[in-house]
Design a protein around this motif. Structure first.
Motif, PDB file in Angstrom:
ATOM      1  N   UNK A   1       0.796  -1.227   0.000  1.00 56.38           N
ATOM      2  CA  UNK A   1       0.000   0.000   0.000  1.00 56.38           C
ATOM      3  C   UNK A   1       0.832   1.282   0.000  1.00 56.38           C
ATOM      4  N   UNK A   2       2.162   1.144   0.085  1.00 53.34           N
ATOM      5  CA  UNK A   2       2.992   2.349   0.071  1.00 53.34           C
ATOM      6  C   UNK A   2       3.929   2.341  -1.138  1.00 53.34           C
TER       7      UNK A   2
ATOM      8  N   UNK B   1      -8.007  -8.976  11.650  1.00 58.35           N
ATOM      9  CA  UNK B   1      -7.186  -8.571  10.516  1.00 58.35           C
ATOM     10  C   UNK B   1      -5.776  -8.211  10.964  1.00 58.35           C
ATOM     11  N   UNK B   2      -5.672  -7.557  12.128  1.00 61.11           N
ATOM     12  CA  UNK B   2      -4.349  -7.192  12.645  1.00 61.11           C
ATOM     13  C   UNK B   2      -3.515  -8.453  12.892  1.00 61.11           C
TER      14      UNK B   2
ATOM     15  N   UNK C   1       5.522  -6.914   7.260  1.00 64.02           N
ATOM     16  CA  UNK C   1       5.608  -6.391   8.624  1.00 64.02           C
ATOM     17  C   UNK C   1       6.930  -6.839   9.264  1.00 64.02           C
ATOM     18  N   UNK C   2       7.322  -8.086   9.024  1.00 67.29           N
ATOM     19  CA  UNK C   2       8.617  -8.542   9.547  1.00 67.29           C
ATOM     20  C   UNK C   2       9.750  -7.711   8.949  1.00 67.29           C
TER      21      UNK C   2
ATOM     22  N   UNK D   1       1.834   0.784   8.779  1.00 63.94           N
ATOM     23  CA  UNK D   1       1.878  -0.356   7.861  1.00 63.94           C
ATOM     24  C   UNK D   1       0.773  -1.369   8.116  1.00 63.94           C
ATOM     25  N   UNK D   2       0.554  -1.741   9.363  1.00 66.43           N
ATOM     26  CA  UNK D   2      -0.399  -2.825   9.641  1.00 66.43           C
ATOM     27  C   UNK D   2      -1.842  -2.343   9.516  1.00 66.43           C
ATOM     28  N   UNK D   3      -2.175  -1.243  10.205  1.00 62.97           N
ATOM     29  CA  UNK D   3      -3.572  -0.800  10.231  1.00 62.97           C
ATOM     30  C   UNK D   3      -4.094  -0.522   8.827  1.00 62.97           C
TER      31      UNK D   3
END
Lengths: 320, 323
Positions: free
Chosen positions: A105-106, B211-212, B221-222, B238-240
């Protein structure tokens, strides 16, 4: 003083049916600017070693004992915040699958500037200029235009170039590359390895190159560590390990690689499979599969000992 | 972009035609309008005249087309019960319902998302467990019971907040009325908004949490952690953002549901909105109101779907396919 010094690193996973020891007293070091290859079968503990160094072990995994030093400073017992400052800034990481390591998304530009501005004092304009410079250096054509593109607009090889730029952009002294070419097309693999090698040489960055591809190791690494069932069984200069492997496991690994020079009908293979973590045999972990096993191997676990030009954990070299 | 909106609106036409047909069919199947309008004593001549005046002697499709044509002009006929134009009845009630629905949704989003993020990140803390229990209560407690309990506690026992009505309202522009201009109006809104938003809030919280948990396991995310980004940037940036697409979907559907079916809440709190209007109309088979309501709700859902699609478009670059 080595850049990275790992001493007796032990990683354990507490489970309901007892504690599993995934890494058992692993010791090695990496000098500044050096490339250390780490090879072994899947599950030998290669990636886990990398994760333990940057403090990103997945729970419930934990460092049970041992020390990790970066530039002489212990980093295995740091609090989360100082450890976070080390990640990216002093130790960069490259992951295996470029298709899933970038946030969809970025824009790649935002991911680059975000990384640099987390670790360095840069204005937005400076960060953007540097980001374009990095994209240029990793070989993204028309970097100034492509910086605002999203990950899905790049091919797999290009995305891995972006990942490399992300790992290096805060100018770390060490990069842990965890199977950086495994997910890539064979024709792209060599390009990516060459890029990684040239960039780290130019910046004097040391690399811990985790892979199961001996060809990549042979071309790239200065030294190589061979892992088996959570231990390092042999470590030494890459040429010596490949030509005169001292450990029977390394020997078997090398013999299972096809060669153009010697035509053979059938490649040699090592019988059996690596033991599961809950069924590690007593004595030398390799002894059930070892062609040169003898009485002592059943009872005592060998430590790394000098064996010719390398160090090997094998009783064959106990008196040598 | 405009092509996208255009094509979506075009797709909505058949939906509205079908709903329009059902709304139209209501008149034929739920009672006889002629006898309702004429009452018990009438001559045959009066009956024929009214049938002709209402166009009921016309073929079926002509009647349907005429119904659609007048509906398109905002004319839904006269309410049997109140003898007022349905359109003005609805225009009068719409602001009350929308104000309540928007307040409830904003409340649900503003509380549900942070709670979801928190319980997603800190899975085993005491506060997380407390949130999960509260959310279980919120999901399983029926709206009317929650409303009555809130009235009992805050209006009857504590006397802090009013138990019914909308309080004083102010006219804005032509027909919009708002209760936001006075403290009394806002106070009247609090209990109904909590009642209406509670289910939504717990739904959003549980969705965001699930979802989180999913997103926090992903490679990107890692990798963000391996780049040394702060927890704040990882969790809320990034996560939300990656959890938002399903959350937007549910929010949209729920908002439609809230506007359409706030019947219970509006009845419990005697809130002068469309839900209450519908309940009162159904009780006396006030067909014009019911049929207009049906069409309006269909339109609301079509519009919400469009907005949801546009939000997807804004959140996820992968959906911005070049046409």
């Amino acid at each position: 003083m080595p850049l990275l010094d790992v001493r007796d690193l032990t990683v354990e996973f507490p489970t309901r049916r007892g504690t599993l020891r995934a890494l058992d007293r692993v010791s090695f070091s990496i000098e500044s600017g050096e490339i250390l290859g780490v090879v072994g079968e899947s599950g030998a503990g290669k990636s886990l070693t990398g994760a333990a160094i940057v403090g990103l072990l997945e729970r419930p995994g934990r460092i049970a004992s041992g020390e990790i030093r970066l530039d002489g400073q212990r980093i295995d017992n740091l609090a989360p915040e100082p450890l976070r400052r080390i990640r990216g800034r002093r130790i960069g990481t490259i992951f295996q699958d470029p298709l899933t390591t970038l946030n969809p998304l970025y824009t790649i530009g935002r991911q680059l500037t975000e990384t640099m501005q987390t670790h360095m004092r840069l204005t937005d304009a400076e960060a953007r200029r540097k980001a374009i410079g990095w994209l240029d250096r990793v070989g993204i054509p028309a970097a100034a235009q492509r910086i605002d593109a999203y990950p899905h607009e790049f091919s797999g090889g290009q995305r891995q170039r972006v990942v490399i730029a992300l790992a290096l952009c805060a100018e770390p002294a060490l990069v842990i590359a965890d199977e950086p070419t495994t997910a890539l097309d064979v024709s792209i693999q060599a390009q990516i390895i060459t890029l990684l090698k040239n960039l780290t040489r130019d910046h004097g960055t040391a690399v811990m190159l985790v892979t199961h591809d001996m060809g990549v190791i042979a071309e790239t690494a200065d030294r190589v560590a061979v892992m088996y069932a959570g231990r390092i069984v042999e470590i030494g200069p890459v040429a010596a390990v490949i030509r005169q492997p001292a450990h029977p496991y390394t020997d078997g690994l090398m013999a299972s690689i096809p060669s153009l020079e010697h035509r053979v009908d059938r490649l040699r293979q090592i019988d059996g499979a690596m033991p599961r973590l809950d069924a590690i045999p007593a004595g030398c972990r390799f002894h059930p599969r070892c062609p040169r096993v003898f009485a002592r191997c059943h009872k005592e676990q060998p430590e790394l000992l000098p064996a010719g030009a390398t160090n090997a954990a094998c009783w064959l070299h106990a008196n040598g | 972009m405009f092509g996208f909106i255009g094509s979506r609106l075009l797709q909505a036409v058949p939906v509205l035609l079908v709903v329009g047909f059902i709304a139209f069919a209501l008149f034929d199947y739920v009672g006889d309008p002629v006898s309702i309008l004429l009452g018990q004593d009438h001559t045959e001549a009066q009956r024929v005249a009214l049938v002709q005046q209402l166009g009921l002697d016309q073929p079926f499709f002509v009647q349907y087309a005429r119904f659609l044509w007048t509906a398109l002009h905002g004319n839904f006929g006269i309410s049997y019960r109140l003898a007022q134009p349905v359109s003005s009845l609805i225009a009068e009630r719409l602001p009350a319902t929308l104000e309540l629905a928007i307040t409830a949704s904003v409340l649900a989003f503003a509380i549900g998302v942070p709670m979801g993020v928190y319980t997603g990140i800190h899975r085993n803390t005491l506060l997380s467990r407390l949130f999960m229990i509260v959310s279980l209560v919120g999901v399983s407690l029926p709206t009317f019971l929650l409303g009555i309990l809130l009235i009992l506690l805050f209006a009857v026992w504590l006397g802090w907040l009013p138990s019914f009505g909308r309080g004083p309202v102010v006219h804005l522009g032509g027909w919009w009325t708002t209760g936001f201009t006075s403290w009394a109006g806002i106070r009247s809104l609090i209990l109904p908004a909590i009642t209406l938003g509670m289910f939504q809030m717990t739904l959003i919280m549980r969705l965001v949490r699930a979802e989180m948990l999913e997103v926090l396991r992903t490679d990107y995310i890692k990798f963000a952690r391996a780049r040394g980004l702060t927890n704040r940037a990882i969790n809320f940036g990034h996560a939300l953002k990656n959890t938002l697409v399903p959350v937007i979907t549910i929010m949209g559907l729920q908002f439609g549901g809230i506007v359409a079916f706030s019947l219970v809440t509006e009845t419990v709190f005697q809130w002068p909105g469309m839900g209450l209007l519908l309940v009162q109309s159904v009780a006396v088979a006030d067909i014009p109101v019911m049929s207009a309501y049906l069409l309006l709700i269909a339109l609301v859902f079509v519009l919400i779907n469009l907005v949801v699609d546009l939000l997807y478009y804004a959140v996820d670059p992968r959906l911005r396919v070049r046409r």
